[in-house]
Design a protein around this motif. Structure first.
Motif, PDB file in Angstrom:
ATOM      1  N   VAL A  27       0.832  -1.201   0.000  1.00 54.94           N
ATOM      2  CA  VAL A  27       0.000   0.000   0.000  1.00 54.94           C
ATOM      3  C   VAL A  27       0.868   1.252   0.000  1.00 54.94           C
ATOM      4  O   VAL A  27       1.803   1.372   0.807  1.00 54.94           O
ATOM      5  N   SER A  28       0.587   2.167  -0.913  1.00 56.56           N
ATOM      6  CA  SER A  28       1.297   3.437  -0.962  1.00 56.56           C
ATOM      7  C   SER A  28       1.138   4.157   0.367  1.00 56.56           C
ATOM      8  O   SER A  28       0.056   4.163   0.948  1.00 56.56           O
ATOM      9  N   SER A  76       4.839 -11.764  -7.680  1.00 55.76           N
ATOM     10  CA  SER A  76       5.411 -10.447  -7.930  1.00 55.76           C
ATOM     11  C   SER A  76       5.009  -9.505  -6.802  1.00 55.76           C
ATOM     12  O   SER A  76       4.045  -9.752  -6.080  1.00 55.76           O
ATOM     13  N   ILE A  77       5.765  -8.415  -6.679  1.00 57.28           N
ATOM     14  CA  ILE A  77       5.478  -7.428  -5.653  1.00 57.28           C
ATOM     15  C   ILE A  77       5.814  -6.040  -6.194  1.00 57.28           C
ATOM     16  O   ILE A  77       6.782  -5.877  -6.941  1.00 57.28           O
ATOM     17  N   VAL A  78       4.981  -5.077  -5.836  1.00 62.76           N
ATOM     18  CA  VAL A  78       5.221  -3.677  -6.169  1.00 62.76           C
ATOM     19  C   VAL A  78       5.589  -2.971  -4.875  1.00 62.76           C
ATOM     20  O   VAL A  78       4.844  -3.024  -3.896  1.00 62.76           O
ATOM     21  N   ILE A  79       6.758  -2.339  -4.874  1.00 59.26           N
ATOM     22  CA  ILE A  79       7.242  -1.633  -3.693  1.00 59.26           C
ATOM     23  C   ILE A  79       7.153  -0.138  -3.968  1.00 59.26           C
ATOM     24  O   ILE A  79       7.848   0.371  -4.858  1.00 59.26           O
ATOM     25  N   PRO A  80       6.301   0.585  -3.228  1.00 62.37           N
ATOM     26  CA  PRO A  80       6.107   2.014  -3.491  1.00 62.37           C
ATOM     27  C   PRO A  80       7.279   2.860  -2.994  1.00 62.37           C
ATOM     28  O   PRO A  80       8.091   2.409  -2.178  1.00 62.37           O
ATOM     29  N   ASP A  81       7.335   4.092  -3.452  1.00 62.86           N
ATOM     30  CA  ASP A  81       8.423   4.989  -3.073  1.00 62.86           C
ATOM     31  C   ASP A  81       8.349   5.448  -1.625  1.00 62.86           C
ATOM     32  O   ASP A  81       9.284   6.051  -1.114  1.00 62.86           O
ATOM     33  N   THR A  83       8.540   1.574  -7.737  1.00 62.80           N
ATOM     34  CA  THR A  83       7.865   2.724  -8.335  1.00 62.80           C
ATOM     35  C   THR A  83       8.775   3.925  -8.527  1.00 62.80           C
ATOM     36  O   THR A  83       8.487   4.787  -9.349  1.00 62.80           O
ATOM     37  N   ASP A  84       9.882   3.997  -7.778  1.00 62.33           N
ATOM     38  CA  ASP A  84      10.789   5.139  -7.884  1.00 62.33           C
ATOM     39  C   ASP A  84      12.199   4.681  -7.536  1.00 62.33           C
ATOM     40  O   ASP A  84      12.512   4.455  -6.375  1.00 62.33           O
ATOM     41  N   ILE A  85      13.048   4.547  -8.551  1.00 64.00           N
ATOM     42  CA  ILE A  85      14.392   4.009  -8.322  1.00 64.00           C
ATOM     43  C   ILE A  85      15.205   4.914  -7.404  1.00 64.00           C
ATOM     44  O   ILE A  85      16.003   4.434  -6.603  1.00 64.00           O
ATOM     45  N   GLU A  86      15.019   6.213  -7.466  1.00 64.81           N
ATOM     46  CA  GLU A  86      15.749   7.118  -6.583  1.00 64.81           C
ATOM     47  C   GLU A  86      15.382   6.877  -5.118  1.00 64.81           C
ATOM     48  O   GLU A  86      16.246   6.848  -4.246  1.00 64.81           O
ATOM     49  N   ALA A  87      14.113   6.658  -4.844  1.00 68.57           N
ATOM     50  CA  ALA A  87      13.670   6.350  -3.483  1.00 68.57           C
ATOM     51  C   ALA A  87      14.242   4.997  -3.046  1.00 68.57           C
ATOM     52  O   ALA A  87      14.626   4.817  -1.893  1.00 68.57           O
TER      53      ALA A  87
END
Length: 69
Positions: free
Chosen positions: A4-5, A23-28, A50-54
């Motif tokens: 969850v974001s 699979s998994i989505v990892i938010p910033d 979701t954000d490589i910099e984060a």
């Protein structure tokens, strides 16, 4: 699965032995990933960030992030 974001921490062993997840989505918003968070997560096919910099600023508590058999 999408974390969850707004979530800041993935706890120690949070997804360990979750054989049904592929699979998994990892938010910033994630700032910390705990020890063995994905231990024995054998069916993982993809991790979406979701954000490589984060991602570069996440505090990884251990070297044992993923383990495959």
């Amino acid at each position: 699965y999408s974390v969850v974001s707004g979530t800041r921490v993935i706890a120690d062993m949070a997804f360990s032995t979750c054989a049904s997840l592929s699979s998994i989505v990892i938010p910033d918003s994630i700032t910390h990933i705990g020890s063995h968070a994905f231990w024995d997560y054998n069916n993982i096919k993809s991790v979406y960030i979701t954000d490589i910099e984060a991602w570069l600023n996440i505090d990884f508590i251990t070297d044992y992030f993923f383990r495959y058999n």
